[in-house]
Scaffold this motif. Structure first.
Motif, PDB file in Angstrom:
ATOM      1  N   ILE A 112      -3.700   3.074 -24.663  1.00  0.00           N
ATOM      2  CA  ILE A 112      -3.029   1.775 -24.524  1.00  0.00           C
ATOM      3  C   ILE A 112      -1.755   1.769 -25.353  1.00  0.00           C
ATOM      4  O   ILE A 112      -0.705   1.251 -24.929  1.00  0.00           O
ATOM      5  CB  ILE A 112      -3.984   0.632 -24.941  1.00  0.00           C
ATOM      6  N   GLY A 113      -1.818   2.372 -26.561  1.00  0.00           N
ATOM      7  CA  GLY A 113      -0.646   2.469 -27.420  1.00  0.00           C
ATOM      8  C   GLY A 113       0.475   3.269 -26.784  1.00  0.00           C
ATOM      9  O   GLY A 113       1.663   2.978 -26.978  1.00  0.00           O
ATOM     10  N   GLU A 114       0.111   4.288 -26.014  1.00  0.00           N
ATOM     11  CA  GLU A 114       1.120   5.103 -25.322  1.00  0.00           C
ATOM     12  C   GLU A 114       1.918   4.280 -24.311  1.00  0.00           C
ATOM     13  O   GLU A 114       3.028   4.669 -23.940  1.00  0.00           O
ATOM     14  CB  GLU A 114       0.440   6.277 -24.602  1.00  0.00           C
ATOM     15  N   ARG A 115       1.345   3.178 -23.874  1.00  0.00           N
ATOM     16  CA  ARG A 115       2.034   2.290 -22.919  1.00  0.00           C
ATOM     17  C   ARG A 115       2.783   1.167 -23.631  1.00  0.00           C
ATOM     18  O   ARG A 115       3.220   0.201 -23.000  1.00  0.00           O
ATOM     19  CB  ARG A 115       0.999   1.695 -21.957  1.00  0.00           C
ATOM     20  N   GLY A 116       2.925   1.305 -24.956  1.00  0.00           N
ATOM     21  CA  GLY A 116       3.676   0.317 -25.723  1.00  0.00           C
ATOM     22  C   GLY A 116       2.929  -0.957 -26.014  1.00  0.00           C
ATOM     23  O   GLY A 116       3.528  -1.970 -26.371  1.00  0.00           O
ATOM     24  N   ARG A 117       1.605  -0.922 -25.897  1.00  0.00           N
ATOM     25  CA  ARG A 117       0.791  -2.114 -26.142  1.00  0.00           C
ATOM     26  C   ARG A 117      -0.155  -1.845 -27.306  1.00  0.00           C
ATOM     27  O   ARG A 117      -0.479  -0.700 -27.615  1.00  0.00           O
ATOM     28  CB  ARG A 117      -0.016  -2.464 -24.890  1.00  0.00           C
ATOM     29  N   GLU A 118      -0.639  -2.919 -27.939  1.00  0.00           N
ATOM     30  CA  GLU A 118      -1.585  -2.797 -29.038  1.00  0.00           C
ATOM     31  C   GLU A 118      -2.871  -3.552 -28.715  1.00  0.00           C
ATOM     32  O   GLU A 118      -2.835  -4.631 -28.128  1.00  0.00           O
ATOM     33  CB  GLU A 118      -0.998  -3.369 -30.337  1.00  0.00           C
ATOM     34  N   ILE A 119      -3.977  -2.971 -29.101  1.00  0.00           N
ATOM     35  CA  ILE A 119      -5.267  -3.643 -28.997  1.00  0.00           C
ATOM     36  C   ILE A 119      -6.092  -3.267 -30.218  1.00  0.00           C
ATOM     37  O   ILE A 119      -6.016  -2.136 -30.709  1.00  0.00           O
ATOM     38  CB  ILE A 119      -6.008  -3.270 -27.695  1.00  0.00           C
ATOM     39  N   VAL A 120      -6.845  -4.213 -30.725  1.00  0.00           N
ATOM     40  CA  VAL A 120      -7.691  -3.991 -31.900  1.00  0.00           C
ATOM     41  C   VAL A 120      -9.098  -3.657 -31.424  1.00  0.00           C
ATOM     42  O   VAL A 120      -9.595  -4.242 -30.461  1.00  0.00           O
ATOM     43  CB  VAL A 120      -7.706  -5.246 -32.794  1.00  0.00           C
ATOM     44  N   ARG A 121      -9.754  -2.709 -32.089  1.00  0.00           N
ATOM     45  CA  ARG A 121     -11.120  -2.346 -31.699  1.00  0.00           C
ATOM     46  C   ARG A 121     -12.123  -2.789 -32.766  1.00  0.00           C
ATOM     47  O   ARG A 121     -11.768  -2.951 -33.939  1.00  0.00           O
ATOM     48  CB  ARG A 121     -11.239  -0.852 -31.410  1.00  0.00           C
ATOM     49  N   LEU A 122     -13.358  -2.950 -32.343  1.00  0.00           N
ATOM     50  CA  LEU A 122     -14.407  -3.396 -33.249  1.00  0.00           C
ATOM     51  C   LEU A 122     -14.807  -2.266 -34.189  1.00  0.00           C
ATOM     52  O   LEU A 122     -15.144  -1.166 -33.736  1.00  0.00           O
ATOM     53  CB  LEU A 122     -15.637  -3.860 -32.482  1.00  0.00           C
ATOM     54  N   LYS A 123     -14.809  -2.555 -35.458  1.00  0.00           N
ATOM     55  CA  LYS A 123     -15.282  -1.587 -36.436  1.00  0.00           C
ATOM     56  C   LYS A 123     -16.796  -1.428 -36.289  1.00  0.00           C
ATOM     57  O   LYS A 123     -17.540  -2.387 -36.386  1.00  0.00           O
ATOM     58  CB  LYS A 123     -14.942  -2.067 -37.855  1.00  0.00           C
ATOM     59  N   GLY A 124     -17.217  -0.214 -36.029  1.00  0.00           N
ATOM     60  CA  GLY A 124     -18.645   0.024 -35.825  1.00  0.00           C
ATOM     61  C   GLY A 124     -19.100  -0.209 -34.407  1.00  0.00           C
ATOM     62  O   GLY A 124     -20.264   0.040 -34.067  1.00  0.00           O
ATOM     63  N   GLY A 125     -18.207  -0.733 -33.546  1.00  0.00           N
ATOM     64  CA  GLY A 125     -18.479  -0.889 -32.129  1.00  0.00           C
ATOM     65  C   GLY A 125     -19.666  -1.778 -31.788  1.00  0.00           C
ATOM     66  O   GLY A 125     -20.042  -2.686 -32.538  1.00  0.00           O
ATOM     67  N   TYR A 126     -20.245  -1.485 -30.637  1.00  0.00           N
ATOM     68  CA  TYR A 126     -21.387  -2.249 -30.135  1.00  0.00           C
ATOM     69  C   TYR A 126     -22.513  -2.297 -31.164  1.00  0.00           C
ATOM     70  O   TYR A 126     -23.127  -3.344 -31.394  1.00  0.00           O
ATOM     71  CB  TYR A 126     -21.899  -1.617 -28.836  1.00  0.00           C
ATOM     72  N   LYS A 127     -22.796  -1.175 -31.783  1.00  0.00           N
ATOM     73  CA  LYS A 127     -23.939  -1.084 -32.694  1.00  0.00           C
ATOM     74  C   LYS A 127     -23.785  -2.045 -33.867  1.00  0.00           C
ATOM     75  O   LYS A 127     -24.738  -2.738 -34.250  1.00  0.00           O
ATOM     76  CB  LYS A 127     -24.089   0.350 -33.194  1.00  0.00           C
ATOM     77  N   ALA A 128     -22.595  -2.133 -34.440  1.00  0.00           N
ATOM     78  CA  ALA A 128     -22.367  -3.010 -35.585  1.00  0.00           C
ATOM     79  C   ALA A 128     -22.430  -4.482 -35.183  1.00  0.00           C
ATOM     80  O   ALA A 128     -23.021  -5.311 -35.898  1.00  0.00           O
ATOM     81  CB  ALA A 128     -21.011  -2.695 -36.220  1.00  0.00           C
ATOM     82  N   PHE A 129     -21.838  -4.821 -34.041  1.00  0.00           N
ATOM     83  CA  PHE A 129     -21.843  -6.211 -33.579  1.00  0.00           C
ATOM     84  C   PHE A 129     -23.267  -6.640 -33.228  1.00  0.00           C
ATOM     85  O   PHE A 129     -23.711  -7.733 -33.574  1.00  0.00           O
ATOM     86  CB  PHE A 129     -20.912  -6.357 -32.377  1.00  0.00           C
ATOM     87  N   ARG A 130     -23.996  -5.761 -32.566  1.00  0.00           N
ATOM     88  CA  ARG A 130     -25.391  -6.055 -32.215  1.00  0.00           C
ATOM     89  C   ARG A 130     -26.235  -6.258 -33.480  1.00  0.00           C
ATOM     90  O   ARG A 130     -27.076  -7.162 -33.541  1.00  0.00           O
ATOM     91  CB  ARG A 130     -25.951  -4.912 -31.371  1.00  0.00           C
ATOM     92  N   SER A 131     -26.004  -5.450 -34.505  1.00  0.00           N
ATOM     93  CA  SER A 131     -26.735  -5.598 -35.768  1.00  0.00           C
ATOM     94  C   SER A 131     -26.446  -6.948 -36.409  1.00  0.00           C
ATOM     95  O   SER A 131     -27.355  -7.609 -36.932  1.00  0.00           O
ATOM     96  CB  SER A 131     -26.361  -4.469 -36.738  1.00  0.00           C
ATOM     97  N   TYR A 132     -25.174  -7.358 -36.351  1.00  0.00           N
ATOM     98  CA  TYR A 132     -24.807  -8.681 -36.873  1.00  0.00           C
ATOM     99  C   TYR A 132     -25.580  -9.781 -36.146  1.00  0.00           C
ATOM    100  O   TYR A 132     -26.150 -10.693 -36.769  1.00  0.00           O
ATOM    101  CB  TYR A 132     -23.304  -8.916 -36.728  1.00  0.00           C
ATOM    102  N   LEU A 133     -25.620  -9.707 -34.814  1.00  0.00           N
ATOM    103  CA  LEU A 133     -26.301 -10.729 -34.030  1.00  0.00           C
ATOM    104  C   LEU A 133     -27.805 -10.749 -34.310  1.00  0.00           C
ATOM    105  O   LEU A 133     -28.404 -11.824 -34.404  1.00  0.00           O
ATOM    106  CB  LEU A 133     -26.042 -10.501 -32.540  1.00  0.00           C
ATOM    107  N   LEU A 134     -28.400  -9.570 -34.463  1.00  0.00           N
ATOM    108  CA  LEU A 134     -29.833  -9.514 -34.769  1.00  0.00           C
ATOM    109  C   LEU A 134     -30.137 -10.115 -36.135  1.00  0.00           C
ATOM    110  O   LEU A 134     -31.153 -10.806 -36.311  1.00  0.00           O
ATOM    111  CB  LEU A 134     -30.332  -8.070 -34.704  1.00  0.00           C
TER     112      LEU A 134
END
Length: 362
Positions: free
Chosen positions: A109-131
């Motif tokens: 995405i950065g190569e196309r001149g755009r920026e996006i933020v990703r989740l630290k720890g991804g699905y596993k970390a977010f799922r752990s937070y929710l649990l």
């Protein structure tokens, strides 16, 4: 430098849109509200890379991944991400552990001149937070159960309450023997994720009492989280009392009128045939509890109603079938269950009285 984000609570409160770049098979097992599956690799590609990783190590697996997802395939996938970002500017990105797949997607995405933020720890970390939030959620509110006989309109009234959570809606099920919908139920993981989203949001709004429909341990194929199985059966119970004629109309609309429209909106060769087969299957499932004689009686009433609808288009005869189910199947079962929990009943009343009572204790 890769931009990372781990304020998971803000994602829940803001209903932040998410791009899930995991393979479809991973996404189907469980994901998050407002997440769209735009995978960096297909199931087949992921399988090939996995075999390569086991046999030849990480470096070779990454190399193969870049070979499989290149040229026009890569362009199509990057464009899908960019299009979603255009429609949802605050989008975040994740893979399973917040590792290579989301990092590579972020780079492309950065190569196309755009920026996006990703989740630290991804699905596993977010799922752990929710649990964790789910496990501790009962510390933040007092539960109140809304009960009532089948057809009393509990779900209708719940949707009018700002401090209510519709578990049947989250589970995509109507919560009865005839509750199956033609669309697939949510997975257990999705049900839990959706549930805690709602609880965190309601807590942030300041509600100290949350209203749930009086359910058993299961809502269709999904089951209540263990922590809720412990607390909800002990919660005060408010009984919605609705006259039989209104209950018949509500149930008729749900089981027959609205249900048939839903089948018509799906891709069935004969929607009416598909609907009646599902109803007959539901009656077959309750045959043992009804007993042979009552099963024959209710089946005959249903066949008469089917014939009348085919002849005249009228739903009127289904009212007799609905009333039979309510009186002979649902009501005795419900009354027995309520009798065992009579000490938990805090209030009984019609819809207006129930709303006033709940407002008085919030």
């Amino acid at each position: 430098m890769s931009k990372l984000f781990d304020d998971f609570k803000s994602i829940v409160l803001n209903n932040t849109p998410l791009i899930d770049v995991r393979a479809p098979v991973e996404f189907k097992k469980g994901a998050f509200l407002n997440a769209v599956n735009l995978p960096i690799m297909s199931d087949e590609e992921r399988h090939e890379v996995g075999i390569c990783y086991k046999n030849k190590g990480n470096a070779k697996a990454i190399e193969l991944g870049h070979e499989l997802v290149s040229g026009e395939i890569k362009e199509q996938r990057v464009q899908a991400w960019l299009s979603f970002m255009d429609a949802n500017p605050d989008t975040l990105l994740y893979c399973f552990r917040g590792g290579q797949r989301s990092r590579i997607a972020q780079e492309w995405i950065g190569e196309r001149g755009r920026e996006i933020v990703r989740l630290k720890g991804g699905y596993k970390a977010f799922r752990s937070y929710l649990l964790d939030e789910l496990e501790n959620s009962y510390n933040h509110f007092k539960p109140l159960l809304l009960g009532g006989r089948t057809g009393s309109g509990k779900t209708i009234e719940l949707k009018k309450m700002q401090n209510a959570i519709d578990l049947e809606g989250l589970a995509n099920h109507r919560g009865s023997s005839f509750g199956q919908k033609i669309t697939q139920q949510t997975t257990q993981i999705d049900f839990e994720n959706n549930m805690i989203y709602k609880i965190v949001q309601k807590a942030e709004e300041g509600f100290k009492t949350l209203v749930f429909e009086d359910e058993g341990k299961h809502v269709g194929s999904v089951f209540m989280p263990e922590s809720f199985i412990e607390i909800l059966p002990k919660a005060p119970l408010v009984i919605l009392e609705t006259p039989m004629d209104e209950r018949i109309e509500i149930t008729l609309n749900e089981y027959v009128v609205d249900a048939q429209k839903t089948y018509e909106g799906a891709e069935y060769v004969d929607a009416f045939e598909a609907w009646q087969l599902d109803i007959k299957s539901a009656m077959e499932r309750i045959k043992r509890r009804l007993g042979d004689q009552r099963y024959r009686e209710v089946s005959a009433i249903f066949e008469d109603a089917l014939g009348e609808q085919k002849r005249s288009g009228s739903y009127e005869k289904y009212k007799e079938w609905v009333e039979y189910l309510l009186r002979e199947y649902y009501d005795p079962m419900y009354d027995y269950q309520i009798q065992k929990r009579s000490h938990l009943v805090a209030f009984r009343g019609d819809a207006k009285e129930v709303h006033e009572y709940i407002k008085s204790i919030v």
